[in-house]
Every structure is written in structure tokens, then in C-alpha cells.
Write an enzyme that holds these catalytic residues in place. Structure first.
Site, PDB file in Angstrom:
ATOM      1  N   HIS D 109       1.000  -1.541  -0.028  1.00 37.44           N
ATOM      2  CA  HIS D 109       0.031   0.265   0.301  1.00 37.44           C
ATOM      3  C   HIS D 109       1.040   1.406   0.160  1.00 37.44           C
ATOM      4  O   HIS D 109       1.770   2.012   0.892  1.00 37.44           O
ATOM      5  CB  HIS D 109      -1.038   0.108   1.257  1.00 37.44           C
ATOM      6  CG  HIS D 109      -1.776   0.928   1.451  1.00 37.44           C
ATOM      7  ND1 HIS D 109      -1.988   1.814   0.279  1.00 37.44           N
ATOM      8  CD2 HIS D 109      -1.362   2.134   2.199  1.00 37.44           C
ATOM      9  CE1 HIS D 109      -2.829   3.002   0.744  1.00 37.44           C
ATOM     10  NE2 HIS D 109      -2.532   3.005   2.002  1.00 37.44           N
ATOM     11  N   ASP D 134       0.645  -5.637 -20.510  1.00 41.43           N
ATOM     12  CA  ASP D 134       1.226  -7.117 -20.029  1.00 41.43           C
ATOM     13  C   ASP D 134       1.417  -7.277 -18.617  1.00 41.43           C
ATOM     14  O   ASP D 134       1.398  -8.455 -18.019  1.00 41.43           O
ATOM     15  CB  ASP D 134       3.096  -6.345 -20.248  1.00 41.43           C
ATOM     16  CG  ASP D 134       3.107  -6.769 -21.917  1.00 41.43           C
ATOM     17  OD1 ASP D 134       2.890  -6.909 -22.715  1.00 41.43           O
ATOM     18  OD2 ASP D 134       4.028  -5.909 -21.845  1.00 41.43           O
ATOM     19  N   HIS D 174      -8.688   7.193  -1.694  1.00 36.04           N
ATOM     20  CA  HIS D 174      -7.080   6.809  -0.761  1.00 36.04           C
ATOM     21  C   HIS D 174      -5.296   6.221  -1.249  1.00 36.04           C
ATOM     22  O   HIS D 174      -5.052   7.690  -0.728  1.00 36.04           O
ATOM     23  CB  HIS D 174      -7.390   5.761   0.333  1.00 36.04           C
ATOM     24  CG  HIS D 174      -7.347   4.753   1.108  1.00 36.04           C
ATOM     25  ND1 HIS D 174      -7.302   3.574   1.946  1.00 36.04           N
ATOM     26  CD2 HIS D 174      -5.587   5.569   2.015  1.00 36.04           C
ATOM     27  CE1 HIS D 174      -6.330   3.301   2.347  1.00 36.04           C
ATOM     28  NE2 HIS D 174      -5.702   4.745   2.485  1.00 36.04           N
ATOM     29  N   TYR D 228       7.671 -14.555 -20.833  1.00 39.16           N
ATOM     30  CA  TYR D 228       8.565 -14.001 -21.107  1.00 39.16           C
ATOM     31  C   TYR D 228       9.596 -13.799 -19.734  1.00 39.16           C
ATOM     32  O   TYR D 228       8.769 -15.109 -18.608  1.00 39.16           O
ATOM     33  CB  TYR D 228       7.574 -12.557 -20.592  1.00 39.16           C
ATOM     34  CG  TYR D 228       8.566 -11.051 -19.957  1.00 39.16           C
ATOM     35  CD1 TYR D 228       9.540 -11.343 -21.682  1.00 39.16           C
ATOM     36  CD2 TYR D 228       8.857 -10.825 -19.611  1.00 39.16           C
ATOM     37  CE1 TYR D 228      10.137  -9.783 -22.054  1.00 39.16           C
ATOM     38  CE2 TYR D 228       9.220  -9.148 -19.475  1.00 39.16           C
ATOM     39  CZ  TYR D 228      10.351  -9.358 -20.908  1.00 39.16           C
ATOM     40  OH  TYR D 228      10.754  -7.922 -21.234  1.00 39.16           O
TER      41      TYR D 228
END
Lengths: 238, 238, 238, 238
Positions: D109, D134, D174, D228
Site C-alpha cells: 500500500h 503486459d 485513498h 516472458y
């Protein structure tokens, strides 16, 4: 390449590995990349080879020994340092450029913020700054939308840059590729591109831009490419 | 300069070389330059000489020994340290300023982002911040479009700044030049200019600016230039 | 202050000098200041004294020994370390705040970019981010236009902040002042202010903001001021 | 967890403590946090535990020994290193995610600037950049307005991310939460999120965006997630 002894070639490859590894640091310094994104490659002069960054390795961990040597089809040369890793996922595009533009000695790809912002609108950057006329000789063109997996990115780069003064192209919805006489020159182009992309973006959001007359653009470009700087670095520096 | 002994002059030149080399670091610190762009020069007090950055040398590699000593026509003084390199491509503009503005002891040129953004629109920066009134005494003026190669850039700077409170000018489509009592003062002006260019740009894009009454601008400017700061640095610092 | 021995007071002053000197580094770290602009002060608990930055000294050179001890009228205390230099040119405003707001233990002034951008329009910053509700309890108010030289800046700060939840004020055309329980708390407020000034600026330029209901602002503010964080740092950290 | 010996578990916890402490440095490096805001957590594989940052500790002072071990209800495990401090004030939201999304091994966060700018308008970020296709497989969704104090933030994150390709959510007014297979993967998502939030913001303020066809978004996402990068890091790097 009959005129290149094996010993010379090994020394040249070693030098290009050093240069390519070190030049990635300039992408970090100028804020052109985040995480492991972005890649620099350099052609090995006198051979059908180039050196490129490995995929998915932190910028802090890059050095000459983990750069990857490829042939011009983008295949890793087996048994060379770094060949146990996969090369950058953009290797095919770099290889395509080296195969089709023999004058190019270095290629750089980034997702630098302002260059991508123009690319996501598919809009070329107009030439309204003298430093941009010096360096790119006019606007920065947009290349086609192309997705990874075949030659379409490489082809789009070459079709856009061939015959164009600019050594930078904005691939639509993707980001910039720059080319140069060697890896350092291509990195300089990537740095200058983001600088002009940012400056012109900011300038235009506040009102109408003043165009530069095309004769002045031509004069600035020819002077900078031919006269400017220390003799051996004429093209590279300001 | 009959009153200056050769020994004193050499010591003065050595000091100016140190100052000019070191002050380039402030351009990097404040993000005013990329690659090898930008340049600082300083007049040698008591002589018709100034010291300027070489062309095309990395900021990491600048030191007193590779700064270049020039006469006021912009010719490199032969046989002095650094004289084997070409001086900054903007040397002619610096020389013109020193020839025509005897009160100027330092000149700085950058392509700092927000200052160039105003220059690419040919728009002066209005004085809406008290720190800008302190430092520049009013708006930052725009100079003419002029391209490198003759005296037109230097002439444009001098015509714009002569008789103006501002010691910064935005050369149209090109970028800022700042002057000062010495190299440090000119560097401070370059730093403060970019700061106000950015702040006023951002402020105005969000709505109408509140003007500062011209009497208040005058009062702030006179106080700051005459009263402010430590005695010996009255002009320089806040 | 009869309950404070001289020895205790000297130790307290020494600690405040250390804190104020060190906290200036946070202004640099968070990009709130350029050159020698900006200043932090801290009240000496148990005495009618505060410590403030000298005028015109580089941020690289600040340490406890060159901080300046002043009485609450802003007069330098003679014979103390640093007393040979002039204190910050904003000393009168800091002193006014300490005289009139006994609950304030620290004051910070900067010209941080986005806060000044709001100040140059004379516009308060609306509270649309929960972190802003936590920290400031509502919008950031604008103080009057006031120029340096008498008590008008200090008076404007006090009139705006007294009885307001916000411990930051945007002085019109000038810039932010923040207050706190001590110097560190005021520095935190300066850092958080620029953060919300930037975020709300950017958010609003792209479209309409979603307001936070005033009951939610109240709930967030009361929780953060009373419950949050490590016990001794309840107010300071997130 | 019958298959985990106590010795193995202690070693695993020690490794997660190291990782979580170190990864906070990436939030600083990429400018995603100011002061003590922001937090990273990592699940302890093979146990109903996770490691999270303490509340209100400076980023300079974070190390493995002051990270805090919690159970999946967000309670600090008594007697473990760091258990004398309060965990991050966002611990309840992290715990909720770990309880309800067993595939998640890391949560981050931040209040990163551009992500919060979208969140303050309650607007999802459209997918107009191939790197975003992607990494996130489409737009970045917005979660509900929810204030701290109960499970409403955690619930909003889970409801928004469950069944969504994106491992980032913008909680309205937020800020962003990101999840990943482990703490490093969640940090990468936080870094990439801010990068795309900034680039798309800037691009759109200058004109209409070019959409990417949804088939191309799908193709890019599937290739990047499955093919990938270096084998063991397939998901993580570019």
C-alpha cells in the site's frame, strides 16, 4: 569478416560488453526506466554480432559478464558469457534493426514517461526547440502499432527511421526506440528524446507553440552534425 | 590591467577555474541539464578574460584543469590548461555579454525544462510570487529568436537584459541565459529561474493567477537587493 | 522559567540546535527547497527562546553550531554560537508565531513548488484524500498577502491557523508556513502539505474531484490524532 | 501446517523478514512514499502468518529485526522480534487480503502521487500502453470509498481484485493497494502502477488517447504472464 583476427574480435566484444553494461546506468540516472524495463544494445564492429541486456535482471546487477552476445538473427551465441540467460524480450526488434540498417551501431528501447505519453496518442513531437533541431533535425516521428512476437516491431522501426533525420521513433501505444552510431550515441538520443518530449509537452499545454522556420531547423541540424563539439565526438555531445 | 601583477592574476585565474568547474555541479544537482548540455562561465576579475566549460565533456569529468580560458572575443588563450579542447559551443554568446556588460561577472546557459517551455511559446513569465519579486524584480523577459553561428544570440541577450531588473532572459525557442555579479550569482539565478518557471507554469494551468501590486514588487526587490542576508552575500542568498 | 536549571537549559538548547540543523536535511530530501531558501525553527521547551537557521548558508554547511538562538521577539541572543551571523530573514514571522501560539513548538517555511502554485492563485486546497483528512483535518487555508518587513506575515499566519485544524497555511503569492508540536512535527507537516498540494493539483487538472463526506473527514482526523501510530509518536507518523 | 518443521519455519520467517524490510527500500527508490507512509507485507509460505512494517518508523531505520510478525487476523505474534511495536495501521487490510485470497503472497500500500490522483476522481486507468497490457491485462479498477477502522478496506480490495486480471486497485479517495505472488511481485506491481498512472495521466491531458484493441491486450497479457523473462521470474520482470 576476414580482416578481423580472432584476438581482435574478442577484445572488441569485451569492450562492447563493458560499454553496453555501463550505459544502462545512464538510463537509470536520467529516470528513463523503472524496475528491469528498458534495454541497450551495441553492435560488435567488424562482426555480425551485437551485445544486449539479459531479460529480468536488476539494473544494480548488470555488468559486462552478464550481457548477452547475439547474432543478427537475435540468437544467443552458445558458450559465451551470459548465454545461460534469456536476452531482453526486445532482442528480435534490435536484431531486425541491425540487419536492415548497417549504419546503426547501437539501439535503445525505454518506456520513458513523456515519450510514451506522445506514443499513447500516436502523435509526433513537433520541432519547436533549437536543441531538438540540433539533435533530431525535425519532428520525432510515430511508428505503427505492432505487438511483440514477430518482426513487426523491428519492421516498424526501420520503415519509420529509414531516410528520416530523426534517430528516435515513438512506436504507437508502446514507446521509444532510438538508434545511433554506437550504443552511447543511441543512449544519448534516448536521453535527449525524453528531454524534448517533456519540454514540448509542458510548453504546449500552456498555449500555442512558436514554430521554428524550416530553414533554421536545417541550418541548426547541419551545423550540429558537422561542425559541433570536440573533433572525435562531433555527433555526440553538446 | 597595470595594477594586477602576473602572480596575482594567475592565482585569480586558478580560483575562477575552481569556481566554474565546481559550480557546474549545481546545474546537475538541481536538474537543469542533461548529458553534456549547459555551461557556466566566470569573468577573471582584473583582466579581459573569462573561464568556460569545454564542449562535449561529461559533467562527471569536469575539473579546474579542463576549464578553458578565453579572451573577451571568445578565443582560447593558447598554452593554458584545457586549451587543446574546444570551448563550449555557446562561448561566443558568453564573450559578447562580457564585452558589452562590464558589470557582469558570470554567465550561465541551460536548457532547463520549464524555462524552455516558456521560451518555446515566446512568453514572458509573470511575477506572481514574492520570491520572484525578490530575485528578479518583475517578469522574466523573452529575447529574440537567434541561431548560433554569429553574434546574434549574444546581442539578443544584451539587448533584452540591459536596463532590465531581471538577470535572466528566455531566448525564444532556445532557452535561458542568466547573468550575475560572478559565476555563483549567475548559477543562483539559473536555479531560481527554473524554480519560478515551474511554479508559475503549474499555478497558471489550474486557474487565474493573483497579480502582485507593482509597488509591492518594487518594495520586495529593493529590500532583497539592499538589505537582505549576511553582509557579504547580500545579493546572493535567502 | 524558575523550574529549569541553567545546566538543563543548556542541554535542552543543545538538543534543539541538533534537531533543527538535522531537520533541514529533510527539506532537501523531499525537494521542498532550492539554494538557501526555506527555514526550520524549534522552540526551546521551558524558555522564551527558539533556534532558527542562519540566513544565506548552504544546506550542505548547516550544523548545530551555526544555528541561531533567538528570543521571542526575534532578537539574536548575544554571545551564543552562531550569533555573529544574521538569522533567517523570516525570523520575525517565526517569533510572532511563538509569541502568539504557545502550543506551537516548531515552525517551517518553504517555497515548495505545488504549495506555492496554490498560493499564487490564492486558492485553498480541498480535502479529497484520506491522508489529508488524517493529517490536516480538512482543507489547507490561504492566508493574506503580506510582505516582509513588519509583523504582517506572522499576524497573517496566526490569524489563519488559530482555531483551524490545519497546521499549514498558504500565504498568498508567497508560500507555505507549517507549525507543529516541535520542529520535527512542523517538518512533517511541510512534507505532507507538498505531497497533498501536488496530488490534488494533478488530480483536479484531469477532471472533477470526488469530495469526502465531512463526517468521514472528522472521523479520520480524530482517529489519526488520537489513536494512531506508536504511543509516543501518535501525532507524528503513519 | 504439519509438513513444516519448526526449524524450517523459523528460517522461512527470517527470510521473509529480510525480504520485506529490504523491499521497502524500493518504495523510496521509486518515490512512491514520503515520511513513514506506505507499507509492504509478505506471507510466510507454509504458515498462517505474514510479516509487515511497524507503524511510524523511518524508512532509514527499517531492518529485519523490527518487521512485525502477525497472524492472519492481524494480531501481532507475541514474543517475536518487533512485537513491542504497533504494526502498520493498514495491517487489518493486509490480513483481510491474506485470509480471502490464498493465492496472494504479498501486499503493498502506498499513497503514490499519480495513482492517488486517479483515486481522488474515482476513475479507472484505461489500458493504452502495451506495458500496461503486459503487466495488468487491462484497466486498473477503482475500489469503494472505505475508511479505516473495520474490514471495509480489506473487503473493498478483495471484491475489486477477485476475478480481475489487475493485481492493483485504486481505493477511492485513498490510494493504491497491489498484490502479488510474493512481496517482491507486489512491490513490482506498485512501481509499475505508478509508472502507468503517471504516463496515462500526462498523455490524456494533451489530447485523445489511442485505444489498444482488446484482442491485442489479451495477447500481450497472456504472452507476458506465460512466456516472458528468465524461467524462474517469468511473471516478475521485463
Amino acid at each position: 569478416m576476414p580482416s578481423v583476427t580472432d584476438e581482435d574480435l574478442q577484445a572488441t566484444i569485451a569492450r562492447v560488453r563493458e560499454d553496453v553494461a555501463r550505459l544502462h546506468g545512464e538510463l537509470v540516472r536520467y529516470g528513463l526506466v523503472v524496475w528491469t524495463g528498458g534495454n541497450v544494445s551495441g553492435r560488435v564492429p567488424g562482426a555480425d554480432l551485437f551485445v544486449i541486456k539479459p531479460s529480468g535482471v536488476s539494473y544494480d546487477a548488470l555488468d559486462a559478464s552478464n550481457m548477452i552476445l547475439c547474432d543478427l538473427d537475435g540468437n544467443v551465441v552458445p558458450g559465451t558469457p551470459g548465454s545461460d540467460r534469456a536476452p531482453s524480450s526486445d532482442t528480435a526488434a534490435h536484431a531486425y534493426v541491425y540487419r536492415h540498417m548497417p549504419e546503426v551501431g547501437g539501439v535503445v528501447h525505454t518506456h520513458s514517461t513523456y515519450a510514451v505519453a506522445w506514443a499513447a496518442r500516436g502523435e509526433e513531437i513537433p520541432c519547436v526547440i533549437t536543441a531538438m533541431a540540433d539533435e533530431f533535425g525535425g519532428p520525432i516521428p510515430v511508428g505503427p502499432f505492432a505487438i511483440i512476437g514477430d518482426d513487426s516491431i523491428g519492421r516498424g522501426i526501420v520503415q519509420t527511421l529509414r531516410g528520416h533525420r530523426s534517430r528516435a521513433v515513438l512506436m504507437q501505444n508502446h514507446g521509444p526506440f532510438t538508434v545511433g552510431t554506437d550504443a552511447r550515441d543511441a543512449v544519448k538520443a534516448a536521453v535527449m528524446l525524453e528531454d524534448v518530449a517533456r519540454t514540448v509537452h509542458l510548453s504546449r499545454e500552456a498555449g500555442p507553440l512558436v514554430p521554428i522556420p524550416s530553414e533554421a531547423v536545417d541550418a541548426l541540424y547541419h551545423r550540429y552534425q558537422n561542425v559541433y563539439g570536440q573533433a572525435a565526438d562531433a555527433r555526440r555531445d553538446a
